[in-house]
Design an enzyme around this catalytic site. Structure first.
Site, PDB file in Angstrom:
ATOM      1  CG  ASP A 181      -1.987  -1.063   1.166  1.00 26.77           C
ATOM      2  OD1 ASP A 181      -1.744  -2.122   0.561  1.00 26.77           O
ATOM      3  OD2 ASP A 181      -3.071  -0.854   1.750  1.00 26.77           O
ATOM      4  CE  LYS A 244      -5.493   1.961   2.416  1.00 28.59           C
ATOM      5  NZ  LYS A 244      -4.341   1.287   3.076  1.00 28.59           N
ATOM      6  CE  LYS A 280      -6.939  -1.396   2.422  1.00 28.76           C
ATOM      7  NZ  LYS A 280      -5.572  -1.882   2.738  1.00 28.76           N
TER       8      LYS A 280
END
Length: 344
Positions: A181, A244, A280
């Site tokens: 991430d 995300k 996400k």
């Protein structure tokens, strides 16, 4: 020269009041997004009508209701899409080991038996930790099939020098992280320097190698929904496997209006390139009801393909506790005390 591209305006009021459920993409589930050359015309063409987006987002909690056994089934699906996360300053090895144990068995055995769900082998989508704890998490999850996700690139601010951020990615991959991430430099998006953002994310992707890359936009710090949409497009063109919303550390994290903008950016990118990108939402998702709202958003905006962990994740920790409590209520008619759940 006049471009032949038909620019998408799905973020404008033309979007239908009752969204059409989309078919699954033609790409195989294992196909990664390879990225595309930066197209500044396409990036700058997007405009977001905030009022229209907020009206659409407001319908998500009201358009569908999921009750009884259907709700239990949706909540079990939500569990399989959770990136079970601990990103605290006081994390310890024992904390991480407890997280991994819960990742393997997220729902109590007695509840799974009552629901007839033991054969499903339910686990979470991934365990998400700081780089320091990657090796411990990888060892704890060995043989489970659950990937370890590492937050890298100077999480949460993303302001470390670029060589350090790239080295952190490579170190996490070497330690066994299968997902990374990464955090963008928000200043690039705020200044409209899309070339710099593209180069940065492309460098992150190259450093990730075979590890899947989730690009954290930090939407609460991007000022406008138009910036969110443009940053989403640039990240996908640079090779993001997922986009995300947040680090979970911003004052405002995952919100449904931002979700509408980002899922429609994913839809546009799929229609333009044929490549499916995951989504996400993360930060502030603590209640089972909120998890259902995000699942409904995915189903309505992107279709059933985005209801599985290869294209949808929920970044959360406390969420799992509330889901387990709701499942216990479905089985027994009573809510359990929160202290009965080991992730509190």
């Amino acid at each position: 020269m006049e471009t032949k591209r038909k620019y998408d305006t799905a973020l404008e009021p033309r979007a239908p009041a009752r969204p059409v459920e989309r078919p699954a993409p033609a790409a195989a589930p294992s196909t990664r997004n390879p990225g595309a050359p930066l197209d500044l015309d396409w990036v700058r063409a997007v405009r977001v009508n905030r009022s229209a987006v907020e009206r659409r987002a407001a319908t998500i909690p009201t358009r569908r209701t999921v009750k009884k056994e259907w709700q239990a089934a949706w909540l079990l699906r939500a569990v399989t899409c959770i990136d079970l996360t601990t990103l605290q300053g006081d994390d310890t090895p024992s904390n991480v080991l407890r997280l991994c144990a819960k990742a393997r068995r997220p729902i109590r055995e007695d509840l799974l038996q009552a629901l007839g769900a033991v054969p499903l082998g339910i686990t979470v989508g991934a365990a998400c930790v700081y780089h320091r704890w990657v090796a411990i998490a990888v060892e704890a999850l060995a043989g489970s099939g659950i990937p370890v996700a590492a937050v890298s690139t100077g999480f949460p601010a993303g302001l470390n020098p670029l060589p350090q951020r790239l080295e952190e990615i490579r170190a996490s991959v070497e330690a066994g992280a299968r997902e990374i991430d990464v955090v963008i430099t928000r200043a690039h998006a705020l200044a409209g320097d899309w070339e710099a953002l593209y180069r940065e994310v492309r460098a992150f992707r190259d450093a990730c190698g075979a590890a899947h890359m989730k690009v954290i936009l930090g939407t609460g710090e991007l000022a406008t929904l138009t910036n969110v949409a443009r940053a989403s497009r640039v990240a996908m063109m640079a090779g993001a496997d997922f986009i995300k919303t947040s680090t979970g550390k911003e004052p405002v994290n995952a919100t449904l209006p931002v979700g509408v903008v980002m899922t429609r950016a994913i839809r546009d990118y799929l229609e333009e390139t044929g490549h499916a990108v995951g989504f996400k939402p993360a930060g502030g998702i603590r209640a089972a009801k909120a998890a259902l709202e995000w699942l409904i958003l995915m189903k309505e905006e992107l279709g059933e393909r985005w209801l599985s962990a290869d294209l949808f994740r929920l970044g959360a920790s406390a969420l799992l506790t509330d889901i387990e409590r709701q499942l216990e209520h479905f089985v027994t008619g009573r809510y359990s005390a929160a202290h009965r759940h080991p992730m509190v």
